[in-house]
Motif scaffolding. Structure first.
Motif, PDB file in Angstrom:
ATOM      1  N   ASP A 123       0.818  -1.205   0.000  1.00  0.00           N
ATOM      2  CA  ASP A 123       0.000   0.000   0.000  1.00  0.00           C
ATOM      3  C   ASP A 123       0.858   1.265   0.000  1.00  0.00           C
ATOM      4  O   ASP A 123       0.478   2.289  -0.589  1.00  0.00           O
ATOM      5  CB  ASP A 123      -0.945   0.002   1.199  1.00  0.00           C
ATOM      6  CG  ASP A 123      -2.079  -1.001   1.048  1.00  0.00           C
ATOM      7  OD1 ASP A 123      -2.288  -1.483  -0.088  1.00  0.00           O
ATOM      8  OD2 ASP A 123      -2.746  -1.319   2.051  1.00  0.00           O
ATOM      9  N   GLY A 124       2.015   1.193   0.643  1.00  0.00           N
ATOM     10  CA  GLY A 124       2.928   2.325   0.594  1.00  0.00           C
ATOM     11  C   GLY A 124       3.420   2.581  -0.822  1.00  0.00           C
ATOM     12  O   GLY A 124       3.505   3.734  -1.266  1.00  0.00           O
ATOM     13  N   TYR A 125       3.709   1.514  -1.538  1.00  0.00           N
ATOM     14  CA  TYR A 125       4.173   1.648  -2.925  1.00  0.00           C
ATOM     15  C   TYR A 125       3.058   2.201  -3.813  1.00  0.00           C
ATOM     16  O   TYR A 125       3.287   3.094  -4.626  1.00  0.00           O
ATOM     17  CB  TYR A 125       4.635   0.290  -3.438  1.00  0.00           C
ATOM     18  CG  TYR A 125       5.389   0.336  -4.749  1.00  0.00           C
ATOM     19  CD1 TYR A 125       6.774   0.450  -4.768  1.00  0.00           C
ATOM     20  CD2 TYR A 125       4.723   0.265  -5.968  1.00  0.00           C
ATOM     21  CE1 TYR A 125       7.477   0.497  -5.968  1.00  0.00           C
ATOM     22  CE2 TYR A 125       5.409   0.314  -7.174  1.00  0.00           C
ATOM     23  CZ  TYR A 125       6.790   0.414  -7.162  1.00  0.00           C
ATOM     24  OH  TYR A 125       7.480   0.471  -8.344  1.00  0.00           O
ATOM     25  N   LEU A 126       1.835   1.671  -3.637  1.00  0.00           N
ATOM     26  CA  LEU A 126       0.722   2.127  -4.469  1.00  0.00           C
ATOM     27  C   LEU A 126       0.385   3.594  -4.199  1.00  0.00           C
ATOM     28  O   LEU A 126       0.037   4.341  -5.122  1.00  0.00           O
ATOM     29  CB  LEU A 126      -0.508   1.245  -4.232  1.00  0.00           C
ATOM     30  CG  LEU A 126      -0.369  -0.232  -4.636  1.00  0.00           C
ATOM     31  CD1 LEU A 126      -1.662  -0.986  -4.370  1.00  0.00           C
ATOM     32  CD2 LEU A 126       0.049  -0.366  -6.095  1.00  0.00           C
ATOM     33  N   LYS A 127       0.513   4.024  -2.935  1.00  0.00           N
ATOM     34  CA  LYS A 127       0.245   5.436  -2.663  1.00  0.00           C
ATOM     35  C   LYS A 127       1.350   6.310  -3.259  1.00  0.00           C
ATOM     36  O   LYS A 127       1.082   7.446  -3.698  1.00  0.00           O
ATOM     37  CB  LYS A 127       0.123   5.693  -1.166  1.00  0.00           C
ATOM     38  CG  LYS A 127      -0.267   7.145  -0.885  1.00  0.00           C
ATOM     39  CD  LYS A 127      -0.733   7.396   0.524  1.00  0.00           C
ATOM     40  CE  LYS A 127      -1.182   8.851   0.695  1.00  0.00           C
ATOM     41  NZ  LYS A 127      -1.599   9.136   2.084  1.00  0.00           N
ATOM     42  N   ALA A 128       2.577   5.806  -3.292  1.00  0.00           N
ATOM     43  CA  ALA A 128       3.665   6.573  -3.922  1.00  0.00           C
ATOM     44  C   ALA A 128       3.377   6.787  -5.407  1.00  0.00           C
ATOM     45  O   ALA A 128       3.726   7.829  -5.965  1.00  0.00           O
ATOM     46  CB  ALA A 128       4.993   5.852  -3.727  1.00  0.00           C
ATOM     47  N   ILE A 129       2.741   5.813  -6.055  1.00  0.00           N
ATOM     48  CA  ILE A 129       2.329   5.995  -7.453  1.00  0.00           C
ATOM     49  C   ILE A 129       1.332   7.146  -7.550  1.00  0.00           C
ATOM     50  O   ILE A 129       1.409   7.982  -8.466  1.00  0.00           O
ATOM     51  CB  ILE A 129       1.715   4.696  -8.011  1.00  0.00           C
ATOM     52  CG1 ILE A 129       2.766   3.584  -8.069  1.00  0.00           C
ATOM     53  CG2 ILE A 129       1.114   4.934  -9.400  1.00  0.00           C
ATOM     54  CD1 ILE A 129       2.202   2.229  -8.465  1.00  0.00           C
ATOM     55  N   GLU A 130       0.393   7.221  -6.609  1.00  0.00           N
ATOM     56  CA  GLU A 130      -0.586   8.303  -6.616  1.00  0.00           C
ATOM     57  C   GLU A 130       0.104   9.666  -6.445  1.00  0.00           C
ATOM     58  O   GLU A 130      -0.272  10.646  -7.094  1.00  0.00           O
ATOM     59  CB  GLU A 130      -1.610   8.102  -5.502  1.00  0.00           C
ATOM     60  CG  GLU A 130      -2.492   6.873  -5.670  1.00  0.00           C
ATOM     61  CD  GLU A 130      -3.431   6.688  -4.480  1.00  0.00           C
ATOM     62  OE1 GLU A 130      -3.473   7.579  -3.614  1.00  0.00           O
ATOM     63  OE2 GLU A 130      -4.109   5.646  -4.422  1.00  0.00           O
ATOM     64  N   VAL A 131       1.102   9.718  -5.563  1.00  0.00           N
ATOM     65  CA  VAL A 131       1.842  10.957  -5.371  1.00  0.00           C
ATOM     66  C   VAL A 131       2.522  11.371  -6.680  1.00  0.00           C
ATOM     67  O   VAL A 131       2.469  12.527  -7.101  1.00  0.00           O
ATOM     68  CB  VAL A 131       2.872  10.811  -4.236  1.00  0.00           C
ATOM     69  CG1 VAL A 131       3.781  12.043  -4.173  1.00  0.00           C
ATOM     70  CG2 VAL A 131       2.169  10.607  -2.897  1.00  0.00           C
ATOM     71  N   HIS A 132       3.170  10.396  -7.325  1.00  0.00           N
ATOM     72  CA  HIS A 132       3.804  10.677  -8.614  1.00  0.00           C
ATOM     73  C   HIS A 132       2.796  11.233  -9.609  1.00  0.00           C
ATOM     74  O   HIS A 132       3.049  12.223 -10.293  1.00  0.00           O
ATOM     75  CB  HIS A 132       4.434   9.409  -9.183  1.00  0.00           C
ATOM     76  CG  HIS A 132       4.817   9.537 -10.630  1.00  0.00           C
ATOM     77  ND1 HIS A 132       3.901   9.290 -11.656  1.00  0.00           N
ATOM     78  CD2 HIS A 132       5.957   9.922 -11.240  1.00  0.00           C
ATOM     79  CE1 HIS A 132       4.488   9.506 -12.816  1.00  0.00           C
ATOM     80  NE2 HIS A 132       5.736   9.886 -12.598  1.00  0.00           N
ATOM     81  N   ASN A 133       1.651  10.578  -9.719  1.00  0.00           N
ATOM     82  CA  ASN A 133       0.670  10.992 -10.717  1.00  0.00           C
ATOM     83  C   ASN A 133       0.148  12.398 -10.453  1.00  0.00           C
ATOM     84  O   ASN A 133      -0.042  13.187 -11.386  1.00  0.00           O
ATOM     85  CB  ASN A 133      -0.494   9.999 -10.748  1.00  0.00           C
ATOM     86  CG  ASN A 133      -0.096   8.649 -11.321  1.00  0.00           C
ATOM     87  OD1 ASN A 133       1.015   8.478 -11.825  1.00  0.00           O
ATOM     88  ND2 ASN A 133      -0.992   7.687 -11.242  1.00  0.00           N
ATOM     89  N   GLU A 134      -0.070  12.749  -9.171  1.00  0.00           N
ATOM     90  CA  GLU A 134      -0.541  14.099  -8.874  1.00  0.00           C
ATOM     91  C   GLU A 134       0.527  15.133  -9.228  1.00  0.00           C
ATOM     92  O   GLU A 134       0.226  16.201  -9.782  1.00  0.00           O
ATOM     93  CB  GLU A 134      -0.919  14.225  -7.397  1.00  0.00           C
ATOM     94  CG  GLU A 134      -1.518  15.583  -7.073  1.00  0.00           C
ATOM     95  CD  GLU A 134      -2.047  15.708  -5.655  1.00  0.00           C
ATOM     96  OE1 GLU A 134      -2.341  16.842  -5.238  1.00  0.00           O
ATOM     97  OE2 GLU A 134      -2.155  14.670  -4.969  1.00  0.00           O
ATOM     98  N   LEU A 135       1.787  14.811  -8.933  1.00  0.00           N
ATOM     99  CA  LEU A 135       2.873  15.712  -9.312  1.00  0.00           C
ATOM    100  C   LEU A 135       2.970  15.860 -10.827  1.00  0.00           C
ATOM    101  O   LEU A 135       3.212  16.952 -11.351  1.00  0.00           O
ATOM    102  CB  LEU A 135       4.202  15.203  -8.752  1.00  0.00           C
ATOM    103  CG  LEU A 135       4.406  15.331  -7.245  1.00  0.00           C
ATOM    104  CD1 LEU A 135       5.630  14.532  -6.806  1.00  0.00           C
ATOM    105  CD2 LEU A 135       4.558  16.793  -6.843  1.00  0.00           C
ATOM    106  N   MET A 136       2.772  14.765 -11.542  1.00  0.00           N
ATOM    107  CA  MET A 136       2.858  14.796 -12.997  1.00  0.00           C
ATOM    108  C   MET A 136       1.740  15.663 -13.585  1.00  0.00           C
ATOM    109  O   MET A 136       1.973  16.469 -14.498  1.00  0.00           O
ATOM    110  CB  MET A 136       2.787  13.376 -13.555  1.00  0.00           C
ATOM    111  CG  MET A 136       3.007  13.272 -15.044  1.00  0.00           C
ATOM    112  SD  MET A 136       4.700  13.654 -15.525  1.00  0.00           S
ATOM    113  CE  MET A 136       4.663  13.147 -17.250  1.00  0.00           C
ATOM    114  N   HIS A 137       0.529  15.512 -13.073  1.00  0.00           N
ATOM    115  CA  HIS A 137      -0.576  16.351 -13.550  1.00  0.00           C
ATOM    116  C   HIS A 137      -0.310  17.824 -13.228  1.00  0.00           C
ATOM    117  O   HIS A 137      -0.619  18.710 -14.046  1.00  0.00           O
ATOM    118  CB  HIS A 137      -1.890  15.894 -12.919  1.00  0.00           C
ATOM    119  CG  HIS A 137      -2.448  14.638 -13.507  1.00  0.00           C
ATOM    120  ND1 HIS A 137      -2.848  14.548 -14.821  1.00  0.00           N
ATOM    121  CD2 HIS A 137      -2.669  13.408 -12.962  1.00  0.00           C
ATOM    122  CE1 HIS A 137      -3.300  13.317 -15.058  1.00  0.00           C
ATOM    123  NE2 HIS A 137      -3.186  12.616 -13.955  1.00  0.00           N
TER     124      HIS A 137
END
Length: 458
Positions: A395-409
């Motif tokens: 879950d920590g890894y999956l949330k890090a993906i969400e952080v990346h995606n928000e930064l990318m947007h």
């Protein structure tokens, strides 16, 4: 009535664009570019930078410049706006394309006199494709890029290895496999498709190799340690930002730059860089390297005190210990200059900060298993989230993906807004270069299966 003194200095984006727009347009249009269908010969690949590429203040009177109008809404801190995010469950494991505004930026202008503003002057690039053998992180938002030109990759790889081995004696013979596995040539060609010559690509390649050497040998798994890091980094930084001291002590400092491989690599890479860059570009790079070194020191301090940072603290550190020095030189590698006043604008600084942040979180995601295999506790975003928010490693890894995606947007939204607010050719080209660098950085991580593998979380 007494003289009130000079007016306070003011520097806004509209006035900066109006001041620089005319001469930068003429500067870029003056750049020599081969026809789109011309083959890339060895002579063309090594030609010198046209003089116009580094001109700083040519006199241009024939071009009228329209002062751009800034949006009335203020630029809000990250997290306060709501970039478009696909609905839950949309496109799991797929690649979502950029919005129309960013696509226009990357595609570049069209019409009479705009050929020199495009990122790929050596012909039409191949269609983007994700290699079958690449690593795939489900749900990660990114843009595929065209395969780098294999001829350029091969030549750049040959030259950067010759520099590292023969010119500065960077590493011992038993490190050769790791050097080859890093794939510097493929990395830099993917990130800088607008580089006019191989020598321009060598600017970025030398700095990349030097920065990696300092990280490995001072901070990481090739002899690095947090103990005494500040002193080592300070001495290494003077290879980038020279010491001005007395005649008696200058020779001792100069000799210190030859004492170890990281300092030799910094000194040599910077000497080449200043030959191809303007003074303001060199000073900009030194500033960003100071930011990088500050981030190294923060992470080292946490290691020495066994501090597990909060997630927000970790993201603060990663805004400094990140890839920012790489996209900030995109204009030097491209053979032109984004003027200092435009580079210093808060909106441009935000774009560069987001570019560095999102590129660094990409590194956290792809290097996750590599770092877990090293001795001790290695901080990365998934580890910090799992520890501080009390969730599983998955879950920590999956949330890090969400952080990346928000930064990318956020990066895409800010890039598109700045391009619209400041339609100056050098700004448009620089923003395209930074966006392509972000995509090329992802491509290198995704395809470098020598260095990286993914956790079994899906």
């Amino acid at each position: 009535m007494p003289d009130s003194g000079p007016s306070p200095l003011q520097s806004g984006l509209p006035s900066a664009a109006a001041h620089f727009g005319a001469h930068i347009l003429a500067q870029i249009l003056a750049l020599g570019r081969p026809p789109a269908d011309a083959p890339v010969t060895e002579a063309a690949a090594t030609e010198a930078v046209p003089a116009a590429a580094v001109a700083t203040t040519p006199v241009v009177t024939a071009l009228a410049v329209t002062r751009p109008v800034l949006p009335s809404a203020p630029v809000l801190p990250f997290g306060t706006h709501t970039p478009a995010v696909p609905a839950a469950g949309e496109g799991e494991g797929t690649v979502r394309q950029a919005g129309e505004a960013l696509e226009r930026i990357i595609r570049g202008p069209s019409g009479l006199g705009t050929a020199a503003l495009h990122l790929a002057p050596h012909g039409e690039p191949a269609a983007p494709a994700v290699p079958v053998e690449a690593l795939h992180i489900p749900g990660l938002y990114y843009h595929p890029v065209a395969e780098p030109d294999p001829a350029r990759v091969a030549e750049l790889s040959r030259r950067i290895k010759a520099w590292a081995l023969d010119e500065i004696q960077l590493y011992p013979a038993d490190w050769e496999g790791e050097f080859d596995g890093f794939s510097t040539g493929r990395y830099m060609v993917a990130c800088h498709p607008d580089a006019p010559t191989i020598e321009h690509l060598m600017i970025a390649a030398r700095l990349m190799v030097a920065e990696n050497a300092v990280d490995d040998m001072y901070c990481e798994d090739h002899g690095g340690t947090p103990i005494g890091l500040g002193g080592r980094l300070l001495l290494a930084h003077t290879a980038l930002d020279p010491l001005h001291t007395t005649r008696e002590y200058h020779p001792q400092w100069a000799e210190s730059l030859r004492e170890d491989a990281p300092r030799r690599s910094y000194r040599s890479a910077m000497e080449y860089f200043v030959q191809q860059s303007t003074p303001s570009q060199a000073d900009r790079f030194r500033h960003d390297m100071a930011r990088l070194h500050l981030g190294y020191l923060a992470e080292a301090a946490w290691a020495q005190t066994d501090h597990m940072p909060e997630v927000w603290e970790y993201l603060v550190m990663r805004q400094f210990n990140n890839f920012r020095p790489c996209p900030t030189i995109t204009d030097t590698v491209g053979g032109y200059e984004l003027p200092a006043d435009l580079h210093a604008q808060p909106a441009m600084q935000r774009v560069l900060a987001l570019a560095g942040n999102v590129s660094t979180i990409v590194n956290d995601l792809y290097s996750y298993t590599k770092e877990l295999a090293t001795p001790g506790r290695h901080l990365n975003l998934p580890v910090v989230i799992a520890e501080r928010e009390g969730v599983s490693d998955r879950d920590g890894y999956l949330k890090a993906i969400e952080v990346h995606n928000e930064l990318m947007h956020a990066f895409e939204a800010e890039t598109a807004a700045l391009a619209a607010a400041c339609p100056v050719p050098s700004v448009s080209r620089f923003l395209r270069g930074v966006a392509v660098w972000v995509d090329g950085n992802h491509y290198w991580h995704q395809t470098n299966t020598y260095r990286y593998s993914l956790p079994d979380f899906w």
